[in-house]
Enzyme design. Structure first.
Site, mmCIF file in Angstrom:
data_model
loop_
_atom_site.group_PDB
_atom_site.id
_atom_site.type_symbol
_atom_site.label_atom_id
_atom_site.label_comp_id
_atom_site.label_asym_id
_atom_site.label_seq_id
_atom_site.Cartn_x
_atom_site.Cartn_y
_atom_site.Cartn_z
ATOM 1 N N ASP A 82 0.836 -1.195 0.000
ATOM 2 C CA ASP A 82 0.000 0.000 0.000
ATOM 3 C C ASP A 82 0.870 1.245 0.000
ATOM 4 O OD1 ASP A 82 -2.261 1.555 0.006
ATOM 5 O OD2 ASP A 82 -2.869 1.102 2.064
ATOM 6 N N LYS A 83 0.183 2.357 -0.272
ATOM 7 C CA LYS A 83 0.797 3.682 -0.191
ATOM 8 C C LYS A 83 -0.076 4.531 0.700
ATOM 9 C CE LYS A 83 -0.881 6.921 -1.991
ATOM 10 N NZ LYS A 83 -1.479 8.285 -1.847
ATOM 11 N N HIS A 84 0.536 5.429 1.456
ATOM 12 C CA HIS A 84 -0.252 6.364 2.253
ATOM 13 C C HIS A 84 0.395 7.747 2.136
ATOM 14 C CE1 HIS A 84 -3.085 7.614 5.282
ATOM 15 N NE2 HIS A 84 -2.122 8.140 6.005
ATOM 16 N N SER A 85 -0.452 8.768 2.142
ATOM 17 C CA SER A 85 0.057 10.136 1.989
ATOM 18 C C SER A 85 -0.304 10.952 3.218
ATOM 19 C CB SER A 85 -0.578 10.742 0.734
ATOM 20 O OG SER A 85 -0.619 12.139 0.831
ATOM 21 N N THR A 122 -9.584 10.739 0.050
ATOM 22 C CA THR A 122 -9.858 9.753 -1.004
ATOM 23 C C THR A 122 -11.296 9.240 -0.929
ATOM 24 O OG1 THR A 122 -7.542 9.145 -1.051
ATOM 25 C CG2 THR A 122 -9.085 7.522 -1.914
ATOM 26 N N ARG A 170 -5.693 13.871 21.893
ATOM 27 C CA ARG A 170 -4.605 14.768 21.441
ATOM 28 C C ARG A 170 -5.177 16.032 20.807
ATOM 29 N NH1 ARG A 170 -1.719 11.393 17.250
ATOM 30 N NH2 ARG A 170 -0.473 13.243 16.940
ATOM 31 N N SER A 185 0.490 6.924 15.113
ATOM 32 C CA SER A 185 -0.889 7.070 14.663
ATOM 33 C C SER A 185 -1.024 6.701 13.184
ATOM 34 C CB SER A 185 -1.326 8.518 14.911
ATOM 35 O OG SER A 185 -2.560 8.780 14.304
ATOM 36 N N LYS A 189 -2.207 2.484 12.065
ATOM 37 C CA LYS A 189 -3.413 2.189 11.261
ATOM 38 C C LYS A 189 -3.037 1.429 9.993
ATOM 39 C CE LYS A 189 -4.948 6.553 11.171
ATOM 40 N NZ LYS A 189 -4.710 7.584 12.170
ATOM 41 N N LYS A 190 -1.969 1.877 9.351
ATOM 42 C CA LYS A 190 -1.579 1.253 8.070
ATOM 43 C C LYS A 190 -1.086 -0.173 8.276
ATOM 44 C CE LYS A 190 -2.913 3.373 4.962
ATOM 45 N NZ LYS A 190 -3.567 2.944 3.730
#
Ligand code: URA
Length: 444
Positions: A82-85, A122, A170, A185, A189-190
């Protein structure tokens, strides 16, 4: 182990062992740790920091605080990646990248988010497609990841539940700005998605989550070390967010742009370059390509054969959207009722763009939320956004506004025009779309 003793140790700037961190986060997840204790923990971490081992333990504890997805029983024929931004404006990379990687043999269980602040989300983009369901049941999600190779859906309550509570506290205790808390954080999740490898896109610039280029770099370095330290090979591309990535922003407009890229058009765009670079990194890192040249060949084949577009279509249809979105996008993606251009007041070169202001403009038009739970108008947004370094003459468009009404358009016209700084010809050289790539032990 007493929670107040863990808090006392962190308050005194002692190093917490992994056991203490796991105990604390288990209590966050099961509710036995109270909000006051969570706030005290977060503040102690903000003030006293965490070393690498603590940060890795916090990430693992976040990941393990709920369900961790497992894929091996599906006998997949390729890696799970996967990719996350960190989020940006006109950043529709995920819509293109997921199907593209699937067409190259990867399996992408992409858990995505909604718009946050000035950045688009997204899920909001995908919900511009009639019928698209971002909360399918587990069986359908797994079936799509296996058979189509990609499913982009929303966060489920069972993944990393400790983060949901910790983040909520937070948010109201001025403790968001802490590198170990941010990394745990994001990665917690990822990594709960059971990934073999992960590529992160950390944005740099005035539309980025981190406030300075140095902070973005620091976050990137921490993500590489902590992700890999938690057992998932992780690399980071630092990419430019001193202007929107695509020349548009807004949900339906960005779906149109994704389809254009998946059709093989728009290859001279920054969006294409960043998407291609992230895809290359993912394929090589996961062993789906031997090197960047091999990845480029595979990506090209997936695009020109129509396979990447086909995967997108199958994902959309599998999640309840129309089967012929790619053939008839205008039929399904309703346009905004009112469009108008925001024009340059004088001649000049676009020297600076306030990217955050453009993102907030989309929100004000109704394309994002002012408050959690607000409905979104998927039709509205911006297009034809002038790029850094572009020459404009008086009266020429800086961007086109897509609004629900003329009054809505007028309400944002001035602030959106002011987001562009015009200067003398050629006085600015825009930053390259990709600033750097960081991998474990090596960087370029
Ligand atoms: N995004 C997250 O998911 N968590 C943070 O702490 C910051 C940004």
């Amino acid at each position: 182990m007493l929670i107040q003793d863990i808090l006392r140790r962190k308050r005194n700037a002692e190093v917490l062992d992994a056991d203490a961190i796991h105990t604390f986060m288990r209590g966050v997840a099961d509710g036995s740790v109270g909000d006051a204790q969570i706030g005290a923990f977060a503040m102690a971490v903000v003030l006293n920091g965490m070393n690498r081992e603590e940060a890795i333990a916090l990430t693992e504890a976040t990941r393990d605080s709920g369900q961790v997805l497992r894929w091996h029983d599906l006998n997949l024929d390729g890696p799970v990646l996967d990719k996350h931004s960190t989020g940006g404006v006109g950043d529709l990379v995920s819509l293109v990248l997921g199907p593209w990687i699937a067409a190259c043999g990867g399996h992408v269980p992409m858990i995505s988010g909604r718009g946050l602040g000035h950045t688009g989300g997204t899920l909001d983009k995908l919900e511009a497609i009639p019928g698209y369901n971002v909360t399918p049941d587990d069986d359908l999600f797994r079936q799509l990841v296996k058979n189509v190779g990609v499913a982009i859906i929303g966060q489920t309550g069972t993944l990393a539940p400790a983060d949901k509570r910790l983040y909520g506290v937070r948010d109201v205790t001025a403790t968001v700005e802490s590198l170990p808390l941010i990394v745990a954080s994001i990665l917690g999740k990822k990594l709960a998605c059971g990934l073999d490898t992960l590529v992160m896109d950390v944005k740099v610039g005035n539309g980025a989550f981190m406030p300075t280029p140095e902070a973005s770099r620091e976050l990137a370095e921490a993500i590489v070390a902590i992700g890999s330290g938690a057992g998932t090979p992780t690399s980071v591309l630092l990419t430019d967010m001193n202007q929107p990535l695509a020349d548009c922003g807004g949900n339906a407009l960005e779906v149109h742009e994704a389809l254009r890229l998946l059709r093989g058009e728009g290859r001279d765009s920054r969006l294409y370059q960043v998407t291609h670079a992230l895809a290359t990194e993912m394929l090589v890192q996961a062993g789906l390509a031997t090197d960047a040249a091999d990845a480029a060949t595979r990506l090209e084949t997936a695009l020109v054969s129509g396979e990447a577009l086909e995967r997108f279509s199958r994902m959309v249809h599998g999640l309840g959207g129309p089967s012929d979105l790619a053939e008839r996008p205008a039929h399904y993606l309703a346009p905004a009722p009112f469009t108008t251009d925001v024009v340059a007041p004088r001649a000049g070169t676009v020297n600076a763009i306030d990217t955050r202001a453009l993102g907030l403009g989309v929100v004000e038009l109704g394309g994002g939320r002012r408050n959690a739970g607000d409905a979104i108008d998927h039709r509205v947004g911006l297009s034809h956004i002038a790029a850094l370094g572009q020459r404009v003459e008086p009266g020429q468009p800086l961007l086109r506004l897509h609004a629900a009404s003329q009054a809505d358009a007028e309400a944002v016209t001035r602030q959106l025009g002011a987001a562009f700084t015009l200067g003398e010809a050629d006085s600015v050289t825009p930053a390259a779309p990709i600033h750097a790539t960081l991998r474990q032990e090596t960087s370029s």
